[in-house]
Design an enzyme around this catalytic site. Structure first.
Site, PDB file in Angstrom:
ATOM      1  N   THR A   1      -9.579 -68.681 -53.330  1.00  0.00           N
ATOM      2  CA  THR A   1      -8.764 -68.312 -52.178  1.00  0.00           C
ATOM      3  C   THR A   1      -9.568 -67.863 -50.958  1.00  0.00           C
ATOM      4  O   THR A   1      -9.452 -68.457 -49.881  1.00  0.00           O
ATOM      5  CB  THR A   1      -7.785 -67.195 -52.598  1.00  0.00           C
ATOM      6  OG1 THR A   1      -6.943 -67.726 -53.630  1.00  0.00           O
ATOM      7  CG2 THR A   1      -6.927 -66.729 -51.437  1.00  0.00           C
TER       8      THR A   1
HETATM    9  P1  AMP Z   1      -6.960 -66.237 -56.369  1.00  0.00           P
HETATM   10  O1  AMP Z   1      -7.475 -65.329 -57.423  1.00  0.00           O
HETATM   11  O2  AMP Z   1      -8.066 -67.041 -55.757  1.00  0.00           O
HETATM   12  O3  AMP Z   1      -5.838 -67.044 -56.840  1.00  0.00           O
HETATM   13  O4  AMP Z   1      -6.412 -65.280 -55.206  1.00  0.00           O
HETATM   14  C1  AMP Z   1      -5.067 -65.237 -54.824  1.00  0.00           C
HETATM   15  C2  AMP Z   1      -4.647 -63.836 -54.609  1.00  0.00           C
HETATM   16  O5  AMP Z   1      -5.336 -63.252 -53.513  1.00  0.00           O
HETATM   17  C3  AMP Z   1      -3.187 -63.706 -54.215  1.00  0.00           C
HETATM   18  O6  AMP Z   1      -2.372 -63.626 -55.336  1.00  0.00           O
HETATM   19  C4  AMP Z   1      -3.158 -62.436 -53.411  1.00  0.00           C
HETATM   20  O7  AMP Z   1      -2.690 -61.369 -54.181  1.00  0.00           O
HETATM   21  C5  AMP Z   1      -4.599 -62.160 -53.052  1.00  0.00           C
HETATM   22  N1  AMP Z   1      -4.741 -62.039 -51.605  1.00  0.00           N
HETATM   23  C6  AMP Z   1      -4.412 -62.939 -50.695  1.00  0.00           C
HETATM   24  N2  AMP Z   1      -4.665 -62.505 -49.448  1.00  0.00           N
HETATM   25  C7  AMP Z   1      -5.176 -61.268 -49.580  1.00  0.00           C
HETATM   26  C8  AMP Z   1      -5.643 -60.301 -48.660  1.00  0.00           C
HETATM   27  N3  AMP Z   1      -5.629 -60.535 -47.343  1.00  0.00           N
HETATM   28  N4  AMP Z   1      -6.116 -59.142 -49.160  1.00  0.00           N
HETATM   29  C9  AMP Z   1      -6.149 -58.933 -50.485  1.00  0.00           C
HETATM   30  N5  AMP Z   1      -5.710 -59.812 -51.414  1.00  0.00           N
HETATM   31  C10 AMP Z   1      -5.230 -60.963 -50.967  1.00  0.00           C
HETATM   32 ZN    ZN Z   2      -5.663 -69.297 -53.450  1.00  0.00          ZN
HETATM   33 ZN    ZN Z   3      -5.022 -68.496 -57.338  1.00  0.00          ZN
END
Ligand code: AMP
Ligand code: ZN
Ligand code: ZN
Length: 412
Positions: free
Chosen positions: A82
């Site tokens: 992400t």
């Molecule tokens: P991933 O582990 O790569 O799937 O990350 C996705 C998660 O990142 C989402 O479920 C959000 O909870 C988190 N996320 C997205 N944007 C933010 C942000 N600006 N600050 C903190 N956490 C975030």
């Molecule tokens: Zn993502």
């Molecule tokens: Zn994810």
């Protein structure tokens, strides 16, 4: 009595006249001029939205926008996580160059610290200039609802409007924040906006990409986009809408597990990241033993020293990248967790950006965009330069992407 009857008749006639004849009124004041709003640019990030989610019959709004606009299968950057990709989308640099090289990583210049999703010190983010920083410097007002990095003071600047991230803020509240910002008078209204939804990714992890539960999350976000477009129409606010995802989603389960500590001795290494890829650091003095174990062929993963990561991944020059990188075959999971803790079936991302399962949504609609166009697949580094062109933000830093690559998306 005759005069009485005459008087009554006259009164009734008068009443009837009053009922049927419009009252004489002062001329209406001239209607205030309807403001001709200039188009704004809105970047909408939908976490984990695969382009094929548009073809499941659950996205009436997005599918119609795609039919009237531009659609493409976008290649994310490595690692397909992400934060690295959302930062690429607003900087035009690959993760190796913008410095957010994972959702979790270390920096030899900051021993003992680790970057996480909560890290908001500018130090971590300062290797690139995000779109909103460049825009604010150029006098283009920005407002960002939850983009990764938007709450950090990068290069001494934040978006003019931003909010601290909170998963509990509903999608509807996020859309309404954008609309409220656009209700302001022209002089204080943002011109470049960002909006972020996380629920499709969350559902994809939980249920896997092919589950009705994930389709339900996709449908919910589609309805929120419907709310956004109808509120924009009610405001008379034309908008160039650019929808992007950071990565896709692949199905994973316990049957495809790579137990890292049966390949290398657990005492020889520690992991900074595990899953579709592993970021691995040797324990002091154990580098040679670790290299011997990792750098031989494995059935469902490939490992490299930082310097030998294949060029197509554009990864390994930043000192924040791991000493050893292991990348699993799609659907496989690299782990050190004990066998008694099975992997939950569901979805994951972080794999090779070339895998079709990792592809990300690109969809653009608005007065600047061509209609009914499907572009060939392209790398996500080109989105930020396109947005700069749309919003009139100069390109101060050299970046990896090039707006010319997306020229076919624009109306001639
Ligand atoms: P991933 O582990 O790569 O799937 O990350 C996705 C998660 O990142 C989402 O479920 C959000 O909870 C988190 N996320 C997205 N944007 C933010 C942000 N600006 N600050 C903190 N956490 C975030
Ligand atoms: Zn993502
Ligand atoms: Zn994810």
């Amino acid at each position: 009595m005759h005069w009485l009857r005459t008087l009554a008749a006259a009164s009734i006639a008068g009443l009837l006249y009053a009922c049927t004849t419009p009252p004489v009124m002062a001329p209406a004041p001239p209607a205030p001029p309807v403001e001709q709003r200039a188009p704004v640019t809105i970047l909408i990030g939908i976490d984990g939205f695969r382009p094929d989610y548009l073809d499941r019959g659950v996205t009436p709004v997005l599918s119609q926008l795609a039919a009237q606009g531009v659609r493409a299968t976008m290649r994310p950057s490595f690692p397909t996580k992400t934060f690295p990709n959302f930062y690429t989308l607003v900087t035009g640099k690959r993760p190796d160059r913008h410095g957010i090289v994972g959702n979790r990583f270390e920096d030899p210049a900051r021993p003992g610290e680790r970057f996480t999703l909560a890290s908001d010190q500018p130090y971590w983010w300062d290797q690139a200039e995000p779109l909103w920083t460049a825009a604010e410097k150029a006098g283009v007002q920005t407002a960002v609802m939850f983009w990764p990095g938007s709450g950090v003071e990068i290069g001494g600047t934040r978006p003019h409007d931003w909010q601290a991230f909170g998963m509990a803020v509903s999608g509807r509240q996020r859309v309404d924040a954008i609309i409220d910002w656009l209700r302001r008078p022209a002089a204080t209204r943002p011109k470049l906006l960002g909006l972020y939804f996380d629920t499709v990714d969350t559902a994809g992890h939980h249920h896997g990409p092919h589950d009705p539960g994930t389709n339900a999350a996709v449908a919910e976000v589609d309805a929120l986009i419907g709310r956004l477009t109808s509120e924009l129409a009610a405001l008379g606010q034309p908008a160039n809408l650019v929808f992007v995802a950071d990565h896709g989603m692949a199905a994973v389960d316990e049957s495809r597990r790579i137990q890292l500590d049966t390949i290398a001795a657990a005492s020889d290494f520690r992991t900074v990241e595990e899953g579709p890829y592993a970021a691995i650091e040797p324990q002091p003095g154990r580098e040679a033993a670790l290299a011997a174990a990792l750098l031989k062929p494995h059935p469902n993963m490939e490992c490299w020293r930082r310097a030998d990561v294949p060029a197509r991944l554009h990864y390994g020059r930043n000192p924040r990248t791991p000493s050893f990188l292991c990348l699993a075959r799609i659907g496989w999971t690299i782990t050190t967790r004990p066998a008694r803790e099975p992997l939950r079936p569901g979805g994951a991302h972080g794999y090779d950006p070339a895998a079709p399962e990792m592809a990300a949504l690109f969809l653009a609609h608005g007065p600047a965009f061509a209609s009914g166009v499907t572009l060939p697949p392209f790398d996500n580094i080109h989105v930020a330069p396109l947005l700069r062109r749309l919003a009139g933000v100069p390109q101060a830093q050299a970046v990896d992407g090039d707006a010319a690559m997306l020229a076919p998306a624009l109306k001639r």
